[in-house]
Scaffold this active site. Structure first.
Site, PDB file in Angstrom:
ATOM      1  N   SER A 109     -25.696   7.159  -3.714  1.00 27.57           N
ATOM      2  CA  SER A 109     -25.780   5.796  -4.227  1.00 27.57           C
ATOM      3  C   SER A 109     -24.878   4.892  -3.401  1.00 27.57           C
ATOM      4  O   SER A 109     -23.862   5.346  -2.852  1.00 27.57           O
ATOM      5  CB  SER A 109     -25.343   5.761  -5.694  1.00 27.57           C
ATOM      6  OG  SER A 109     -25.119   4.440  -6.129  1.00 27.57           O
ATOM      7  N   SER A 110     -25.212   3.617  -3.337  1.00 29.21           N
ATOM      8  CA  SER A 110     -24.357   2.669  -2.608  1.00 29.21           C
ATOM      9  C   SER A 110     -23.012   2.472  -3.295  1.00 29.21           C
ATOM     10  O   SER A 110     -22.068   1.967  -2.679  1.00 29.21           O
ATOM     11  CB  SER A 110     -25.070   1.320  -2.473  1.00 29.21           C
ATOM     12  OG  SER A 110     -25.384   0.778  -3.746  1.00 29.21           O
ATOM     13  N   CYS A 111     -22.891   2.895  -4.566  1.00 25.52           N
ATOM     14  CA  CYS A 111     -21.620   2.722  -5.279  1.00 25.52           C
ATOM     15  C   CYS A 111     -20.545   3.692  -4.799  1.00 25.52           C
ATOM     16  O   CYS A 111     -19.390   3.589  -5.214  1.00 25.52           O
ATOM     17  CB  CYS A 111     -21.825   2.849  -6.783  1.00 25.52           C
ATOM     18  SG  CYS A 111     -22.079   4.522  -7.359  1.00 25.52           S
ATOM     19  N   TYR A 138     -19.228   7.716 -11.936  1.00 21.24           N
ATOM     20  CA  TYR A 138     -20.499   8.058 -11.286  1.00 21.24           C
ATOM     21  C   TYR A 138     -20.296   8.218  -9.780  1.00 21.24           C
ATOM     22  O   TYR A 138     -20.799   9.171  -9.167  1.00 21.24           O
ATOM     23  CB  TYR A 138     -21.525   6.968 -11.584  1.00 21.24           C
ATOM     24  CG  TYR A 138     -22.875   7.200 -10.973  1.00 21.24           C
ATOM     25  CD1 TYR A 138     -23.733   8.165 -11.490  1.00 21.24           C
ATOM     26  CD2 TYR A 138     -23.313   6.446  -9.886  1.00 21.24           C
ATOM     27  CE1 TYR A 138     -24.990   8.377 -10.929  1.00 21.24           C
ATOM     28  CE2 TYR A 138     -24.558   6.651  -9.321  1.00 21.24           C
ATOM     29  CZ  TYR A 138     -25.394   7.613  -9.850  1.00 21.24           C
ATOM     30  OH  TYR A 138     -26.634   7.824  -9.292  1.00 21.24           O
ATOM     31  N   LYS A 142     -20.856  11.535  -7.284  1.00 21.88           N
ATOM     32  CA  LYS A 142     -21.746  11.495  -6.111  1.00 21.88           C
ATOM     33  C   LYS A 142     -20.993  11.853  -4.829  1.00 21.88           C
ATOM     34  O   LYS A 142     -21.530  12.554  -3.952  1.00 21.88           O
ATOM     35  CB  LYS A 142     -22.393  10.112  -5.991  1.00 21.88           C
ATOM     36  CG  LYS A 142     -23.502   9.858  -7.001  1.00 21.88           C
ATOM     37  CD  LYS A 142     -24.680  10.786  -6.765  1.00 21.88           C
ATOM     38  CE  LYS A 142     -25.808  10.562  -7.730  1.00 21.88           C
ATOM     39  NZ  LYS A 142     -26.920  11.509  -7.529  1.00 21.88           N
ATOM     40  N   HIS A 181     -30.223  -0.596 -15.538  1.00 18.15           N
ATOM     41  CA  HIS A 181     -29.704  -1.316 -14.378  1.00 18.15           C
ATOM     42  C   HIS A 181     -30.104  -2.785 -14.467  1.00 18.15           C
ATOM     43  O   HIS A 181     -30.897  -3.181 -15.315  1.00 18.15           O
ATOM     44  CB  HIS A 181     -30.226  -0.690 -13.088  1.00 18.15           C
ATOM     45  CG  HIS A 181     -29.577   0.606 -12.746  1.00 18.15           C
ATOM     46  ND1 HIS A 181     -30.272   1.794 -12.651  1.00 18.15           N
ATOM     47  CD2 HIS A 181     -28.279   0.923 -12.490  1.00 18.15           C
ATOM     48  CE1 HIS A 181     -29.440   2.776 -12.340  1.00 18.15           C
ATOM     49  NE2 HIS A 181     -28.224   2.275 -12.252  1.00 18.15           N
TER      50      HIS A 181
END
Length: 315
Positions: A109-111, A138, A142, A181
């Site tokens: 994920s970009s997070c 989260y 990841k 989201h």
């Protein structure tokens, strides 16, 4: 490289991204796709996951399964987000290794990137700064998945690709106003407001954050391209390191302008106001997607077009 005779296990096939991958594989003639429901296989149960993988012996594993949610869920259920995602990832990634599976696609994920990262965000910025607090549980899960993939890639010669998609939306999304989201949550709110003839709608935060969005079929096509690419080309682009590849649309918008786009598409004509008592999350998040573009991928779907498709399916 994947072939039409490859046995593929797709974890998370009913979710937003997993269902898009499933449709892409089916439309391209892949028939040996293994899926199993959560009721029949809890991916948090290590022994059952190992037993299933040893039984089906897939050639490829796609990890699209995850516990996901919007800023509200990520902020209020951190223990569940870090525990469930760590369990799912560890069982599937380590399970792939112990059952002899050599090919793995892991979706991050970009997070995972720092809250105040340089823009556009390059893959090398991973672990270069502090994470956004509202979704750090989260993100940490990841990142742990990426590091396990890296160890197996370097020490045990597994062919693994880790894709870091930007904010994904699509027709099989979670449209809960609180746990979803941003795009599906906004669509749900605007459709409800229109149905009730509400004169105004309240949205959370300031509306100032800048986000990049990608339609789920475009991500599925990016995943498919990484499967078909020659390994030499992948090494040339990523070096001899674990391939970590961003997948972004290059099309960014403020949350405020996004709300106006959704209001227009849903034909809601009331007033929009933002409640600044709620957090915004990361101020700006745009990915540098030059690596995936070198593999021959480009997004097909513009934001307004994609949202229109989703809204028409949701009505």
């Amino acid at each position: 490289m994947i072939t039409k005779n490859s046995k593929i296990y797709l974890a998370g096939h009913t979710g937003l991204v997993g269902s898009a991958i499933f449709r892409k594989l089916k439309s391209n003639g892949y028939k040996k796709i293994y899926t199993i429901s959560h009721k029949k296989l809890d991916l948090k149960n290590q022994s059952k996951v190992y037993k299933y993988l040893n039984k089906i012996k897939p050639d490829f594993i796609f990890i699209a399964a995850a516990k996901v949610g919007g800023i509200y869920s990520n902020s209020n259920y951190k223990a569940e987000f870090i525990h469930d995602n760590l369990s799912i990832q560890l069982n599937l990634i380590q399970g792939a290794y112990q059952s002899g599976v050599k090919n793995l696609i892991f979706l991050g994920s970009s997070c995972v990137y720092p809250r105040m990262s340089k823009q556009p965000i390059k893959e090398k910025y991973l672990l270069s700064g502090n994470l956004e607090e509202t979704n750090d549980a989260y993100a940490i899960a990841k990142i742990a998945g990426i590091k396990l993939c890296e160890a197996l890639y370097e020490n045990h010669n597994l062919d693994i690709v880790c894709l870091m998609p930007t904010n994904i939306y699509g027709i099989n999304d979670n449209f809960d106003k609180f746990s979803g989201h941003v795009i599906p949550a906004l669509i749900a709110k605007f459709l409800e407001a229109k149905k009730k003839n509400s004169r105004q709608i309240k949205l959370l935060g300031t509306g100032k954050p800048i986000r990049e969005f990608l339609f789920s079929p475009d991500l599925a096509r990016a995943i498919y391209i990484t499967l078909k690419v020659n390994k030499k080309k992948l090494i040339n682009i990523c070096g001899n390191k674990l391939p970590i590849i961003n997948v972004g649309s290059g099309e960014s918008v403020s949350i405020s302008n996004l709300s106006k786009i959704i209001a227009k598409i849903t034909k809601y004509k009331g007033k929009i106001y933002f409640d600044r008592n709620f957090p915004d999350g990361t101020p700006k998040k745009n990915l540098n997607s030059s690596k995936i573009k070198k593999l021959g991928w480009t997004p097909f779907t513009k934001l307004k077009e994609g949202i229109s498709i989703v809204v028409n399916k949701k009505k």
